[in-house]
Motif scaffolding. Structure first.
Motif, PDB file in Angstrom:
ATOM      1  N   GLY A  90      -4.736   2.997  -3.144  1.00  0.00           N
ATOM      2  CA  GLY A  90      -3.923   3.798  -3.740  1.00  0.00           C
ATOM      3  C   GLY A  90      -2.553   3.505  -3.214  1.00  0.00           C
ATOM      4  N   PRO A  91      -1.246   3.981  -3.569  1.00  0.00           N
ATOM      5  CA  PRO A  91       0.194   3.871  -3.353  1.00  0.00           C
ATOM      6  C   PRO A  91       0.334   3.898  -1.817  1.00  0.00           C
ATOM      7  CG  PRO A  91       0.010   5.514  -4.962  1.00  0.00           C
ATOM      8  CD  PRO A  91      -1.372   5.307  -4.554  1.00  0.00           C
ATOM      9  N   LYS A  92      -0.352   4.700  -1.164  1.00  0.00           N
ATOM     10  CA  LYS A  92       0.240   4.998   0.343  1.00  0.00           C
ATOM     11  C   LYS A  92      -1.169   4.792   1.253  1.00  0.00           C
ATOM     12  CE  LYS A  92       1.881   9.230   0.289  1.00  0.00           C
ATOM     13  NZ  LYS A  92       2.551  10.456   0.543  1.00  0.00           N
ATOM     14  N   ILE A  93      -2.201   4.344   0.784  1.00  0.00           N
ATOM     15  CA  ILE A  93      -3.588   4.353   1.501  1.00  0.00           C
ATOM     16  C   ILE A  93      -4.500   3.492   0.746  1.00  0.00           C
ATOM     17  CG2 ILE A  93      -4.627   6.563   0.325  1.00  0.00           C
ATOM     18  CD1 ILE A  93      -5.670   7.312   2.999  1.00  0.00           C
ATOM     19  N   SER A  94      -5.373   2.709   1.517  1.00  0.00           N
ATOM     20  CA  SER A  94      -6.461   2.120   0.972  1.00  0.00           C
ATOM     21  C   SER A  94      -7.431   1.619   2.235  1.00  0.00           C
ATOM     22  CB  SER A  94      -5.849   0.469   0.427  1.00  0.00           C
ATOM     23  OG  SER A  94      -5.162  -0.300   1.529  1.00  0.00           O
TER      24      SER A  94
END
Length: 156
Positions: free
Chosen positions: A48-52
């Motif tokens: 995701g945009p802030k987490i992976s």
């Protein structure tokens, strides 16, 4: 006072996930419904945009077939971010819709002093799509209040 209508909440993507599934087994008839099927969650990835990161081989969906024959997901599993943080994910869902997709309510639990502490206070909603019998796709969204100014979330 001017008549106003409620403003819908805003949705922001947290992540898109592919969760890999192990061999399922049934507990058979149970007191709370017709059947409980356990579907192990054995891996996968999310981004995701802030987490992976990755889905850990630690969890399962304890799917309930209720007294009316409706399937209701009830999953508990763990993910690990690319930078090493551990996050527990809990989801429960509504019966699948006519398109086969399932709406989920999501809840996260992680360290209160870590990078991802914000997840502890997220109202989350997900959409699960079956991807054959060995994986599911889950898009998880953060639901936030409308930033509508002085109207307190209502629009005129």
């Amino acid at each position: 006072m001017a008549k106003s209508t409620p403003a819908p909440p805003q949705m922001t993507l947290i992540y898109s996930m592919e969760a890999l599934l192990g061999d399922r087994f049934s507990l058979g008839p149970i007191p709370d419904g017709q059947e409980r099927v356990v579907i192990p969650i054995v891996g996968g990835t999310f981004k995701g945009p802030k987490i992976s990161g990755k889905v850990l081989n630690l969890g399962a969906d304890w799917r309930l077939t209720d007294a009316n024959g409706k399937i209701r997901p009830d999953a508990r599993y763990n993910i690990q971010t690319d930078d090493g943080a551990f996050i527990s994910v809990m989801t429960e869902g509504l019966p699948p819709g006519p398109d086969g997709r399932t709406m989920l309510r999501g809840k996260f639990e992680t360290s209160t002093n870590g990078t991802y502490a914000w997840l502890n206070d997220v109202a989350a909603m997900g959409v699960l799509t079956r991807n054959g019998t060995k994986s599911v796709l889950i898009d998880m969204w953060q639901v936030s209040r409308c930033e509508c100014g002085e109207s307190g979330g209502r629009q005129s």
